[in-house]
Design a protein around this motif. Structure first.
Motif, mmCIF file in Angstrom:
data_model
loop_
_atom_site.group_PDB
_atom_site.id
_atom_site.type_symbol
_atom_site.label_atom_id
_atom_site.label_comp_id
_atom_site.label_asym_id
_atom_site.label_seq_id
_atom_site.Cartn_x
_atom_site.Cartn_y
_atom_site.Cartn_z
ATOM 1 N N PRO A 99 109.640 -17.799 -13.484
ATOM 2 C CA PRO A 99 108.514 -18.499 -14.121
ATOM 3 C C PRO A 99 108.912 -19.200 -15.424
ATOM 4 O O PRO A 99 108.265 -20.149 -15.845
ATOM 5 C CB PRO A 99 107.510 -17.369 -14.394
ATOM 6 N N ASP A 100 109.964 -18.706 -16.081
ATOM 7 C CA ASP A 100 110.536 -19.367 -17.250
ATOM 8 C C ASP A 100 111.995 -18.971 -17.339
ATOM 9 O O ASP A 100 112.509 -18.269 -16.468
ATOM 10 C CB ASP A 100 109.766 -18.999 -18.536
ATOM 11 N N THR A 101 112.692 -19.413 -18.374
ATOM 12 C CA THR A 101 114.134 -19.165 -18.444
ATOM 13 C C THR A 101 114.471 -17.695 -18.670
ATOM 14 O O THR A 101 115.624 -17.289 -18.484
ATOM 15 C CB THR A 101 114.768 -20.006 -19.560
ATOM 16 N N ALA A 102 113.493 -16.888 -19.073
ATOM 17 C CA ALA A 102 113.720 -15.454 -19.227
ATOM 18 C C ALA A 102 113.324 -14.677 -17.982
ATOM 19 O O ALA A 102 113.535 -13.463 -17.909
ATOM 20 C CB ALA A 102 112.943 -14.920 -20.434
ATOM 21 N N GLY A 103 112.768 -15.370 -16.983
ATOM 22 C CA GLY A 103 112.323 -14.693 -15.773
ATOM 23 C C GLY A 103 111.108 -13.818 -16.006
ATOM 24 O O GLY A 103 110.874 -12.846 -15.278
ATOM 25 N N THR A 104 110.299 -14.159 -17.014
ATOM 26 C CA THR A 104 109.127 -13.349 -17.369
ATOM 27 C C THR A 104 108.167 -13.217 -16.191
ATOM 28 O O THR A 104 107.754 -14.218 -15.601
ATOM 29 C CB THR A 104 108.379 -13.998 -18.554
ATOM 30 N N GLY A 105 107.830 -11.991 -15.845
ATOM 31 C CA GLY A 105 106.891 -11.761 -14.754
ATOM 32 C C GLY A 105 107.485 -11.923 -13.366
ATOM 33 O O GLY A 105 106.742 -12.026 -12.377
ATOM 34 N N GLU A 106 108.811 -11.924 -13.277
ATOM 35 C CA GLU A 106 109.449 -12.114 -11.973
ATOM 36 C C GLU A 106 109.117 -10.986 -10.996
ATOM 37 O O GLU A 106 109.145 -11.171 -9.779
ATOM 38 C CB GLU A 106 110.963 -12.208 -12.155
ATOM 39 N N ASP A 107 108.791 -9.816 -11.550
ATOM 40 C CA ASP A 107 108.461 -8.676 -10.698
ATOM 41 C C ASP A 107 106.984 -8.627 -10.335
ATOM 42 O O ASP A 107 106.504 -7.659 -9.748
ATOM 43 C CB ASP A 107 108.868 -7.368 -11.385
ATOM 44 N N LYS A 108 106.268 -9.684 -10.618
ATOM 45 C CA LYS A 108 104.846 -9.743 -10.273
ATOM 46 C C LYS A 108 104.680 -9.916 -8.767
ATOM 47 O O LYS A 108 105.333 -10.751 -8.155
ATOM 48 C CB LYS A 108 104.198 -10.918 -11.013
#
Length: 763
Positions: A99-108
């Motif tokens: 979702p962004d370059t940090a992968g924020t919320g990728e485990d959603k």
């Protein structure tokens, strides 16, 4: 700061180039120079295009047409797709990817399996049904009997279809995608001609028999995407390799766990990895590195190869039949390769130099999966995302590129296109139960595959007589192969069928019969089969496949298998393909076979001897199992990072993976100077590297190892622990590395972006 630094360097390089061309040359800039000068202005923004407008930004082969089949909101972030018998498309949506370059919320849990349908038969999908939702990064789907196989890390589930709603769930494999990360976990779920389901980035295969799911070892294959040709041979790739594949049927081999790589499998089918983007492509992970981009800032070689397809559709002109198509989403293009056979060896070349089958100047065009539809068209799954690189390997350079052109959003796009002959109006073929045998005669391989699968899924054993008629139809060799494997899938294949096949003049059909032998061979019919195998082994084309069925023969008639093995050793010991098959047959008796071979022929250069010695060296891995389990307890974070990052390229046993990376076990870099090892892991390593006295370089392996020092996923303590883990694993016996050591190396190399070369590192 880094963005301005990169821009100043680019401007300075252009200025110096211009200063060298004064006078008459001053106004005559090359196209490459003009691209370089204009690129930052032209691509300062990366606009989001609607699906139809995006087609106008594509350049593709003359005589073809690209049509939009589905677009958002009907489909979002598609990564894999398949068709059912009604012509509906089952699509995997990986909406949670980066979702962004940090992968924020990728485990959603926001991934889905959706069904797309063309209700008015105008060629455009108009109905969306969510079959399954709340998935975390789903990656593959496969239709089997009355249900759906779905891969959601780490599990593989079989979910029954209750009127397009999920029914009973069966856990097929709780370790299907254990370890690795989103870029390096099993995927594909290809129902191959031999009725087994194969995967990329995996050494396992699956099959449903009755109410049970079988799981077997097979050869390790590829990274993202897998396909088959008309002989049922598998093709795949890794991110930097155009096309890899097998020379032999996929069910052969994979028996000896100590055999790291068998000749004839995981071969370089198309060694040319050059790409020809339509526009400058600075937004690739190592775009700052010399040789990654050319002087017009276009990607030079594959960096995200995926979704391979052997075209068998019969709709495009005949020149496309059997061609291999490979997606390269980083460069917004699809490659075409032309394949040919020499004996059983498959080789290929790029169809063009200087251009591509299909290319776009839309940076968000991300083709990731290619399939043949029931209409014979090539279907393209376009994830249509700005961010393509996973956070684990994301460099600061690419983060800046993403920020400059605002590539993070939107996250709700996705397209599916199809490629057809211009002006044509292909229609889906209805697959009615009463016409399935006839559809095995189709010139569309996708239809033949589906007809075979439906005959088996519906348990149509009453069709066995008709299938035997098709098996004898030498005018349709493709149909003969499908008839054979359909009989096998229905458990109706018998020794008489194989005896007929082995008497036919077509050697490729004989290979299919040999590959199917395990389904019918038993102690009662072994004697008759042995006579046939003995004759077939005299043919050098068939000899490797005969050697691969020795384990099956050994279970039915051990003495006969030993006699045939001895005959083949003496006839084919210098042959690398037969030797690999003989090693596959030598499970737990490698040392005895080496002694037997040496007594017969003491030649130290003998191929079979060399392969046996290599396998015996791998026995150390078994002895290390207890040690690795102890490290898992004492260094849990290091063990986890190894399994999610390192082993994906270097292998679970640290012995390296062909075409990807060299060994870590007993590596002079792992066990040597700790600052050099830390530098490699933080910043990466490029170019040739010597390990165990052997020089590894492209194209034998991926020429670059990405660093993880810029990843927000790991802190210095994490990195120190995984380095300590590696220096203690297997046969490695080096000292501990601390977080302070990592911090010191960071400080010494402050501001560095590019990877190290071996010569730059301390010895």
């Amino acid at each position: 700061m880094q963005r301005n630094h990169y821009f100043l360097l680019s401007t300075l390089a252009i200025a110096l180039l211009g200063a060298c061309h004064q006078g008459k040359q001053q106004d005559k800039k090359s196209k490459h120079e003009e691209d370089s000068i204009a690129m930052r202005q032209q691509y300062a923004n990366s606009p989001v295009l609607d699906g139809k407008t995006a087609i106008s930004h594509m350049v593709f082969d003359k005589g073809l047409e690209v049509q939009l089949v589905a677009t958002e909101p009907l489909v979002v972030a598609p990564v894999a797709m398949t068709f059912d018998e009604a012509g509906r498309m089952w699509v995997v949506e990986m909406t949670g990817f980066m979702p962004d370059t940090a992968g924020t919320g990728e485990d959603k849990p926001d991934g889905k399996i959706v069904i797309l349908e063309d209700t008015n038969r105008d060629g455009i999908m108009d109905k969306r049904t969510v079959f399954l939702d709340s998935l975390v990064l789903p990656r593959a789907v496969c239709l089997v009997e009355n249900g759906v196989l779905v891969a959601t890390p780490p599990q593989l589930w079989f979910i029954e279809n209750d009127h397009d709603k999920p029914g009973k769930r069966t856990l097929v494999d709780d370790q299907y995608a254990a370890g690795g990360n989103v870029e390096h976990q099993p995927n594909g779920l290809l129902r191959a001609m031999d009725n087994w389901i194969y995967n990329a980035k995996s050494d396992k295969r699956y099959r449903k028999v009755g109410n049970k799911w079988l799981k077997q070892d097979t050869h390790f294959r590829g990274q993202w995407g897998i396909t088959q040709d008309d002989q049922g041979r598998l093709y795949y790739n890794n991110n930097s390799e155009n096309l890899l594949g097998d020379y032999f049927p996929p069910g052969l081999g994979g028996t000896n766990p100590l055999q790291q790589r068998a000749a004839g499998f995981d071969e370089k089918i198309v060694p040319d990895n050059r790409t020809y983007p339509l526009h400058p492509t600075p937004g690739v992970n190592r775009g700052y590195q010399k040789g990654t981009l050319d002087d017009s800032l276009r990607l030079v070689n594959f960096t995200a190869a995926c979704g391979p397809l052997i075209y068998r559709g019969g709709l495009l002109p005949a020149t496309y039949a059997g061609n291999a198509f490979v997606a390269e989403p980083s460069a917004n293009l699809i490659k075409r390769n032309i394949l040919s056979d020499s004996s059983f060896v498959a080789k290929g070349v790029q169809a063009y130099q200087g251009k591509e089958f299909l290319a776009s100047n839309d940076e968000r065009f991300r083709p990731v999966d290619l399939v043949t539809g029931p209409d014979g068209a090539i279907y393209i799954a376009d994830m249509y995302r700005g961010i393509l690189q996973h956070k684990t390997y994301l460099t600061e350079y690419l983060k800046n590129e993403i920020k400059m052109r605002k590539l993070t959003l939107p996250l709700n796009c996705g397209r599916i296109y199809r490629v057809i002959p211009a002006g044509s109006h292909p229609a889906n073929v209805a697959l009615h139960p009463d016409s399935l045998c006839g559809l095995l005669l189709s010139n569309n391989g996708a239809i033949r595959d589906k007809a075979q699968q439906l005959l088996i899924d519906h348990h149509e054993v009453s069709q066995a007589p008709r299938l035997r008629e098709l098996l004898k139809d030498s005018q349709h060799p493709f149909t003969q192969r499908h008839a054979l494997w359909t009989l096998e899938g229905l458990h109706q294949l018998n020794p008489e069928d194989l005896a007929f096949v082995w008497q036919q003049p077509d050697p490729s059909l004989k290979v299919q019969g040999l590959a199917a032998l395990s389904s019918v061979l038993n102690s009662g019919n072994a004697k008759a089969v042995v006579a046939s195998l003995d004759t077939l082994s005299d043919n050098s084309y068939l000899a490797p496949v005969v050697a691969y069925v020795l384990p099956v023969l050994g279970k039915a008639d051990k003495a006969a298998a030993a006699r045939l093995e001895d005959k083949m050793i003496k006839a084919y010991a210098p042959n690398r393909y037969v030797a690999a098959a003989l090693v596959n047959n030598a499970v737990n008796r490698e040392a005895a076979l080496l002694k037997q071979v040496t007594a017969w022929n003491p030649d130290t250069t003998l191929v079979l001897r060399k392969q046996l010695l290599a396998v015996l060296k791998n026995l150390d891995n078994k002895a290390n199992a207890r040690k690795m389990e102890a490290l898992r307890t004492s260094l849990p974070r290091g063990y986890k990072i190894f399994n999610t990052v390192c082993q994906t390229c270097h292998g679970k046993n640290g012995e390296g993976i062909a075409s990807m990376a060299p060994p870590l076990n007993e590596s002079n870099w792992v066990n040597g100077n700790k600052n050099a090892f830390i530098s490699i892991v933080l910043f990466g390593l490029t170019g040739p590297v010597e390990v165990h006295g052997k020089v590894y370089k492209a194209p034998e392996i991926n020429g670059d190892m990405p660093g993880i020092g810029a990843s927000d996923e790991f802190n210095d303590a994490d990195i120190a622990e995984v380095l300590t883990f590696l220096r203690s694993a297997w046969n490695n016996k080096a000292g501990k590395i601390t977080a302070a050591d990592v911090q010191q190396v960071r400080k010494q190399n402050q501001g560095r972006q590019k990877p190290f070369t071996a010569s730059e590192l301390p010895k």
